[in-house]
Design a protein around this motif. Structure first.
Motif, short mmCIF file in Angstrom:
data_model
loop_
_atom_site.label_atom_id
_atom_site.label_comp_id
_atom_site.label_asym_id
_atom_site.label_seq_id
_atom_site.Cartn_x
_atom_site.Cartn_y
_atom_site.Cartn_z
N VAL A 32 0.84 -1.20 0.00
CA VAL A 32 0.00 0.00 0.00
C VAL A 32 0.87 1.25 0.00
CG1 VAL A 32 -1.75 1.30 1.27
CG2 VAL A 32 -1.92 -1.20 1.12
N ARG A 48 -6.74 5.30 1.40
CA ARG A 48 -6.17 4.00 1.76
C ARG A 48 -7.00 2.84 1.22
NH1 ARG A 48 -2.03 2.38 4.61
NH2 ARG A 48 -2.02 0.26 5.43
N THR A 52 -5.42 0.13 -1.22
CA THR A 52 -5.32 -1.27 -0.79
C THR A 52 -5.83 -2.20 -1.89
OG1 THR A 52 -5.58 -0.65 1.53
CG2 THR A 52 -6.06 -2.94 0.94
#
Length: 241
Positions: A32, A48, A52
């Motif tokens: 990530v 995020r 991801t």
């Protein structure tokens, strides 16, 4: 009659240690983090959750330093076969694999590859520096032997480890890849070391190919970034603990 005696055997059987790079001395950054940093270099900001999902798809497609891809597109087959023998093929193979994943970030495939080429894209294991330093202080020569398509010497210089490594046997420069015994023999030659008094430390069956070159071999499972990688076992085998 004068008496002669045989010189005492050396207390240290190891005079040189060869180390694999990825998975042994250092690990690639978290997937990530890799994707977020590469996107930022392209002027894009990813939350995020999106990063991801994208990271998972990119790792599955094939990431340098990650698991092998499940499938290599036919158009990339030649580059894939030569990736560790030619710098152009290495870049073409991994950027090509990244391009199989749809993203909204222009230039992301190249930016992802560029993370490999800078020290910030890697994390040395915590026990790498102390292990290399103890070997150096004990007078044991060290070489890094890696199947790789780019120069990692600047990484070691950035981490302050270049003075602890005596030679680099990199597949794209040597023209041979592990497990071919020739690359291990070349490394021993660079160090002026007898293979039978040399220890190879790695994390894959390819590293164990050093046995055919006459070297003793230690295979350690690769640890996650930030954790010790068990390199202390090297010091015990080298007789300098």
């Amino acid at each position: 009659m004068p008496q002669t005696t045989e010189p005492p055997p050396s207390a240290r059987l190891v005079e040189a240690v060869l180390f694999d790079f990825h998975g042994t001395l250092a690990q690639v950054e978290d997937p990530v983090t890799w994707v977020v940093a590469a996107a930022a270099a392209c002027g894009a900001e990813l939350d995020r959750a999106k990063a991801t999902i994208l990271a998972d798809r990119l790792v599955t497609a094939g990431r340098a330093g990650g698991p092998l891809p499940h499938r290599v597109p036919p158009r990339l087959a030649d580059h894939w076969a030569d990736r560790d023998l030619d710098a152009h093929s290495h870049r073409a193979a991994y950027t090509g694999l990244a391009e199989t994943v749809h993203t909204d970030v222009e230039g992301l495939a190249d930016a992802l590859y560029e993370r490999l080429l800078i020290p910030d894209g890697w994390l040395p294991y915590p026990d790498t520096e102390p292990t290399l330093r103890k070997l150096h202080d004990a007078g044991i020569k060290v070489a890094v032997v890696s199947n790789i398509g780019f120069d990692i010497r600047p990484h070691f210089a950035h981490w302050g480890l270049d003075g602890l490594v005596d030679a680099f046997a990199l597949s794209y420069e040597v023209g041979r890849t592990k497990p071919d015994p020739a690359i291990f023999l070349r490394a021993c030659g660079m160090l002026g070391a007898d293979p039978e008094r040399t220890l190879m430390v790695g994390d894959t069956p390819a590293d164990a190919g050093a046995v055919k070159a006459g070297c003793a071999t230690l295979v350690l499972p690769a640890a996650e970034p930030g954790r010790n990688n068990g390199l202390g076992a090297t010091l015990a085998l080298a007789g300098c603990v």
